[in-house]
Design a protein around this motif. Structure first.
Motif, PDB file in Angstrom:
ATOM      1  N   THR A   1      24.315  -1.688  -0.376  1.00 53.50           N
ATOM      2  CA  THR A   1      25.232  -1.067   0.575  1.00 53.50           C
ATOM      3  C   THR A   1      25.057   0.435   0.490  1.00 53.50           C
ATOM      4  O   THR A   1      25.011   0.993  -0.598  1.00 53.50           O
ATOM      5  CB  THR A   1      26.678  -1.444   0.240  1.00 53.50           C
ATOM      6  OG1 THR A   1      26.769  -2.867   0.191  1.00 53.50           O
ATOM      7  CG2 THR A   1      27.625  -0.919   1.299  1.00 53.50           C
ATOM      8  N   LEU A   2      24.972   1.065   1.641  1.00 50.80           N
ATOM      9  CA  LEU A   2      24.729   2.498   1.680  1.00 50.80           C
ATOM     10  C   LEU A   2      25.986   3.182   2.185  1.00 50.80           C
ATOM     11  O   LEU A   2      26.298   3.107   3.380  1.00 50.80           O
ATOM     12  CB  LEU A   2      23.538   2.784   2.597  1.00 50.80           C
ATOM     13  CG  LEU A   2      22.509   3.794   2.134  1.00 50.80           C
ATOM     14  CD1 LEU A   2      22.087   3.504   0.706  1.00 50.80           C
ATOM     15  CD2 LEU A   2      21.317   3.789   3.057  1.00 50.80           C
ATOM     16  N   LEU A   3      26.709   3.837   1.306  1.00 60.05           N
ATOM     17  CA  LEU A   3      27.881   4.597   1.728  1.00 60.05           C
ATOM     18  C   LEU A   3      27.440   6.005   2.068  1.00 60.05           C
ATOM     19  O   LEU A   3      26.916   6.710   1.199  1.00 60.05           O
ATOM     20  CB  LEU A   3      28.939   4.647   0.628  1.00 60.05           C
ATOM     21  CG  LEU A   3      29.786   3.404   0.325  1.00 60.05           C
ATOM     22  CD1 LEU A   3      30.278   2.772   1.605  1.00 60.05           C
ATOM     23  CD2 LEU A   3      29.043   2.414  -0.517  1.00 60.05           C
ATOM     24  N   PRO A   4      27.684   6.436   3.299  1.00 54.29           N
ATOM     25  CA  PRO A   4      27.218   7.756   3.717  1.00 54.29           C
ATOM     26  C   PRO A   4      27.735   8.859   2.799  1.00 54.29           C
ATOM     27  O   PRO A   4      28.925   8.918   2.499  1.00 54.29           O
ATOM     28  CB  PRO A   4      27.783   7.909   5.131  1.00 54.29           C
ATOM     29  CG  PRO A   4      27.968   6.511   5.604  1.00 54.29           C
ATOM     30  CD  PRO A   4      28.330   5.710   4.394  1.00 54.29           C
TER      31      PRO A   4
ATOM     32  N   VAL B   1       0.833  -1.192   0.000  1.00 52.52           N
ATOM     33  CA  VAL B   1       0.000   0.000   0.000  1.00 52.52           C
ATOM     34  C   VAL B   1       0.870   1.245   0.000  1.00 52.52           C
ATOM     35  O   VAL B   1       0.464   2.279  -0.517  1.00 52.52           O
ATOM     36  CB  VAL B   1      -0.953   0.033   1.210  1.00 52.52           C
ATOM     37  CG1 VAL B   1      -2.001  -1.040   1.075  1.00 52.52           C
ATOM     38  CG2 VAL B   1      -0.170  -0.131   2.477  1.00 52.52           C
ATOM     39  N   ARG B   2       2.053   1.130   0.536  1.00 57.64           N
ATOM     40  CA  ARG B   2       2.943   2.286   0.501  1.00 57.64           C
ATOM     41  C   ARG B   2       3.823   2.185  -0.733  1.00 57.64           C
ATOM     42  O   ARG B   2       4.301   1.097  -1.099  1.00 57.64           O
ATOM     43  CB  ARG B   2       3.840   2.329   1.747  1.00 57.64           C
ATOM     44  CG  ARG B   2       3.084   2.202   3.042  1.00 57.64           C
ATOM     45  CD  ARG B   2       3.896   2.645   4.220  1.00 57.64           C
ATOM     46  NE  ARG B   2       4.843   1.655   4.685  1.00 57.64           N
ATOM     47  CZ  ARG B   2       4.520   0.440   5.085  1.00 57.64           C
ATOM     48  NH1 ARG B   2       3.277   0.011   4.985  1.00 57.64           N
ATOM     49  NH2 ARG B   2       5.435  -0.386   5.535  1.00 57.64           N
TER      50      ARG B   2
ATOM     51  N   ARG C   1      14.074   6.570  -1.119  1.00 53.54           N
ATOM     52  CA  ARG C   1      15.107   6.474  -0.087  1.00 53.54           C
ATOM     53  C   ARG C   1      14.697   5.476   0.994  1.00 53.54           C
ATOM     54  O   ARG C   1      15.533   4.731   1.508  1.00 53.54           O
ATOM     55  CB  ARG C   1      15.340   7.846   0.543  1.00 53.54           C
ATOM     56  CG  ARG C   1      16.319   8.706  -0.223  1.00 53.54           C
ATOM     57  CD  ARG C   1      16.509  10.044   0.463  1.00 53.54           C
ATOM     58  NE  ARG C   1      17.061   9.904   1.797  1.00 53.54           N
ATOM     59  CZ  ARG C   1      18.352   9.771   2.048  1.00 53.54           C
ATOM     60  NH1 ARG C   1      19.211   9.749   1.067  1.00 53.54           N
ATOM     61  NH2 ARG C   1      18.782   9.651   3.285  1.00 53.54           N
ATOM     62  N   GLU C   2      13.424   5.457   1.312  1.00 51.70           N
ATOM     63  CA  GLU C   2      12.960   4.497   2.311  1.00 51.70           C
ATOM     64  C   GLU C   2      13.166   3.070   1.812  1.00 51.70           C
ATOM     65  O   GLU C   2      13.588   2.186   2.562  1.00 51.70           O
ATOM     66  CB  GLU C   2      11.492   4.747   2.631  1.00 51.70           C
ATOM     67  CG  GLU C   2      11.274   5.220   4.055  1.00 51.70           C
ATOM     68  CD  GLU C   2       9.819   5.450   4.359  1.00 51.70           C
ATOM     69  OE1 GLU C   2       9.065   4.478   4.434  1.00 51.70           O
ATOM     70  OE2 GLU C   2       9.431   6.628   4.517  1.00 51.70           O
TER      71      GLU C   2
ATOM     72  N   GLN D   1      14.068   0.902   8.667  1.00 54.54           N
ATOM     73  CA  GLN D   1      15.116  -0.108   8.789  1.00 54.54           C
ATOM     74  C   GLN D   1      14.787  -1.116   9.883  1.00 54.54           C
ATOM     75  O   GLN D   1      14.992  -2.323   9.718  1.00 54.54           O
ATOM     76  CB  GLN D   1      16.455   0.561   9.094  1.00 54.54           C
ATOM     77  CG  GLN D   1      16.990   1.371   7.941  1.00 54.54           C
ATOM     78  CD  GLN D   1      18.311   2.041   8.286  1.00 54.54           C
ATOM     79  OE1 GLN D   1      19.198   1.440   8.862  1.00 54.54           O
ATOM     80  NE2 GLN D   1      18.425   3.303   7.933  1.00 54.54           N
TER      81      GLN D   1
ATOM     82  N   ALA E   1      19.125  -2.460   5.104  1.00 55.80           N
ATOM     83  CA  ALA E   1      18.981  -3.222   6.339  1.00 55.80           C
ATOM     84  C   ALA E   1      18.951  -4.714   6.045  1.00 55.80           C
ATOM     85  O   ALA E   1      19.386  -5.532   6.848  1.00 55.80           O
ATOM     86  CB  ALA E   1      17.701  -2.800   7.068  1.00 55.80           C
ATOM     87  N   THR E   2      18.417  -5.082   4.894  1.00 58.90           N
ATOM     88  CA  THR E   2      18.374  -6.489   4.494  1.00 58.90           C
ATOM     89  C   THR E   2      19.724  -6.948   3.984  1.00 58.90           C
ATOM     90  O   THR E   2      19.975  -8.146   3.896  1.00 58.90           O
ATOM     91  CB  THR E   2      17.311  -6.690   3.405  1.00 58.90           C
ATOM     92  OG1 THR E   2      16.172  -5.895   3.705  1.00 58.90           O
ATOM     93  CG2 THR E   2      16.909  -8.146   3.313  1.00 58.90           C
TER      94      THR E   2
ATOM     95  N   SER F   1      16.707   2.250   2.056  1.00 60.59           N
ATOM     96  CA  SER F   1      17.056   2.069   3.456  1.00 60.59           C
ATOM     97  C   SER F   1      16.715   0.652   3.917  1.00 60.59           C
ATOM     98  O   SER F   1      17.501  -0.016   4.596  1.00 60.59           O
ATOM     99  CB  SER F   1      16.293   3.100   4.283  1.00 60.59           C
ATOM    100  OG  SER F   1      16.904   3.324   5.512  1.00 60.59           O
ATOM    101  N   GLN F   2      15.530   0.199   3.529  1.00 63.25           N
ATOM    102  CA  GLN F   2      15.121  -1.147   3.914  1.00 63.25           C
ATOM    103  C   GLN F   2      16.012  -2.190   3.256  1.00 63.25           C
ATOM    104  O   GLN F   2      16.400  -3.182   3.879  1.00 63.25           O
ATOM    105  CB  GLN F   2      13.669  -1.384   3.512  1.00 63.25           C
ATOM    106  CG  GLN F   2      12.679  -0.557   4.301  1.00 63.25           C
ATOM    107  CD  GLN F   2      11.253  -0.826   3.881  1.00 63.25           C
ATOM    108  OE1 GLN F   2      10.840  -1.948   3.682  1.00 63.25           O
ATOM    109  NE2 GLN F   2      10.491   0.242   3.715  1.00 63.25           N
TER     110      GLN F   2
ATOM    111  N   ALA G   1      12.424  -3.546   8.618  1.00 60.16           N
ATOM    112  CA  ALA G   1      13.057  -4.543   7.754  1.00 60.16           C
ATOM    113  C   ALA G   1      13.778  -5.586   8.590  1.00 60.16           C
ATOM    114  O   ALA G   1      13.876  -6.750   8.199  1.00 60.16           O
ATOM    115  CB  ALA G   1      14.025  -3.864   6.787  1.00 60.16           C
TER     116      ALA G   1
ATOM    117  N   ARG H   1      25.027   9.517   9.662  1.00 59.28           N
ATOM    118  CA  ARG H   1      23.652   9.882   9.343  1.00 59.28           C
ATOM    119  C   ARG H   1      22.822   9.840  10.617  1.00 59.28           C
ATOM    120  O   ARG H   1      22.968   8.946  11.449  1.00 59.28           O
ATOM    121  CB  ARG H   1      23.038   8.921   8.329  1.00 59.28           C
ATOM    122  CG  ARG H   1      23.872   8.749   7.108  1.00 59.28           C
ATOM    123  CD  ARG H   1      23.091   8.112   5.974  1.00 59.28           C
ATOM    124  NE  ARG H   1      22.980   6.683   6.059  1.00 59.28           N
ATOM    125  CZ  ARG H   1      23.999   5.829   6.128  1.00 59.28           C
ATOM    126  NH1 ARG H   1      25.230   6.289   6.205  1.00 59.28           N
ATOM    127  NH2 ARG H   1      23.802   4.538   6.159  1.00 59.28           N
TER     128      ARG H   1
END
Lengths: 234, 234
Positions: free
Chosen positions: A73-76, A18-19, A60-61, B65, A68-69, A64-65, B68, B19
């Motif tokens: 990979t999220l490099l700041p 739904v989102r 972005r959400e 996160q 977390a999974t 982000s998820q 997740a 972050r």
DNA sequence: GTCAATATTCTCGTATACAAGAAATGAAAT
DNA sequence: ATTTCATTTCTTGTATACGAGAATATTGAC
């Protein structure tokens, strides 16, 4: 802004998206495991947002998820990348997956019931049929269904989810060793032994066979990778 | 602790939460496992944002996160809640954790080296000391360190991360059975057998002992829960 | 031509604004 | 009094705006 009708599909495997962020997560997941985005690829937020016709916020959400999974990979301050597993990472995951699969098989050997027996037998028959067909691609699908039946018969939803998650995580790397020649035949033989153990309630046997069944895949894959240039794999 | 091998290795020591979202995630994680927020509690975005002095945007990312990871449940258009595990969910997770711990122990039995032996021996000694002290709270910490050493000596970072994640996930429920009387003594005895197996390279023994060590905790907990009103647990 | 330092641009991270759905409140009818 | 329906309020979900840091381009010196 279109009104979305939550017709609540019959399959409740995952929550209905739904989102926007959820839909994006699934879409990106699919694109990653199917190889549209390859390990190491950069995932530009604005570009993806434009492609999906949304703003950066829900995208972005989703990223982000996925981070977390472990799928990205999220490099700041530097961006999101499709997570690339190194040689060691892959082996580690195969070892963990072997542990989960072995436990699932052992539980299934103790907990399988009548319908479960029929389902497992049917899944095995499917594997046989696909194996004789010789198409390693469709065998892969039958193999997947076979393992999913075992997860189900373990009657441990969490265990199944974790195993499926790992499976999906390793999918892009499995494609490297798709045409493994005799692998299909040996895999089928292993399936036969696994089913035998589960049907006879041989818990240690089911654990042993399944663990070996998974670990040998890791070995095959690492053999394959070892023949490649390792620089692009981490 | 988070091991990221495949990311930029330049600052691999201890990533500072650059972050806001990351800092919030850790803070919320801590508040959940320490019981500040209890399972079922509603997590209002604006309230939390005000409490931490940030806007809703990074906070939403943190919640995303955590969702997740499974620590919070996100009901669409209805809010975020601290995920509450039912009776069955807990048992399932203990079974999965037993599989991972057993694998870690088996690997450690084969892979442990000199420094690892000393570390494991030290961790065991700590457990002994805390056990004789009789404080189940500090024993819990020593126990945690003991298991972390095993993860480390398995030389499988992923396996260790997953086990730690599960451990953290189950922490709020462990507090229910904190004072388990003779549990500390039996736990210590199990630790002794585990170390014996690992030191002698007895892979199946280490697996067997560790699996039982974890599963019995699930049994104890479920016994305890069964004596409670189940309505508020699932 | 190469290298270094500076300036520019580009993307990310966060804040704010706005829209949509759900919960809460209140009123009317039985 | 209870139920039902409408309205209000409140929270979530998404879009947009803006500041900050990193990547890139430019300029200058050697």
């Amino acid at each position: 802004m279109r009104t979305k009708r939550n017709t609540s599909a019959e399959h409740a495997a995952a929550e209905a998206p739904v989102r926007r962020a959820d839909a994006l997560r699934f879409a990106l997941e699919a694109d990653i495991v199917t190889g549209v985005f390859k390990p190491g690829d950069r995932l530009d937020e604005q570009t993806l947002a434009d492609r999906f016709g949304v703003s950066r916020t829900p995208l972005r959400e989703a990223l982000s998820q996925l981070a977390a999974t472990g799928l990205v990979t999220l490099l700041p301050r530097r961006g999101a990348f499709v997570a690339s597993l190194g040689f060691r990472d892959i082996i580690e995951r195969f070892e963990a997956m072997a542990a989960l699969e072995a436990m699932a098989g052992g539980l299934a050997a103790r907990r399988i019931d009548g319908p479960g027996r029929r389902a497992l037998q049917a899944a095995l028959d499917d594997c046989r049929a696909e194996a004789s067909d010789g198409d390693s691609d469709t065998y892969y699908l039958a193999n997947e269904r076979f393992h999913h039946v075992i997860y189900a018969e373990a009657h441990n939803a969490f265990l199944g989810d974790e195993a499926r998650r790992l499976h999906m995580r390793l999918k892009p790397y499995r494609r490297l060793q798709l045409r493994a020649g005799a692998r299909v035949a040996t895999s089928l033989a292993e399936h036969e032994r696994i089913v035998e153990a589960i049907f006879t309630g041989d818990t240690p046997g089911a654990e042993r066979e399944l663990r070996a069944h998974i670990l040998v895949q890791g070995d095959r894959l690492s053999d394959f990778i070892a023949t490649l240039d390792r620089s692009d794999l981490g």
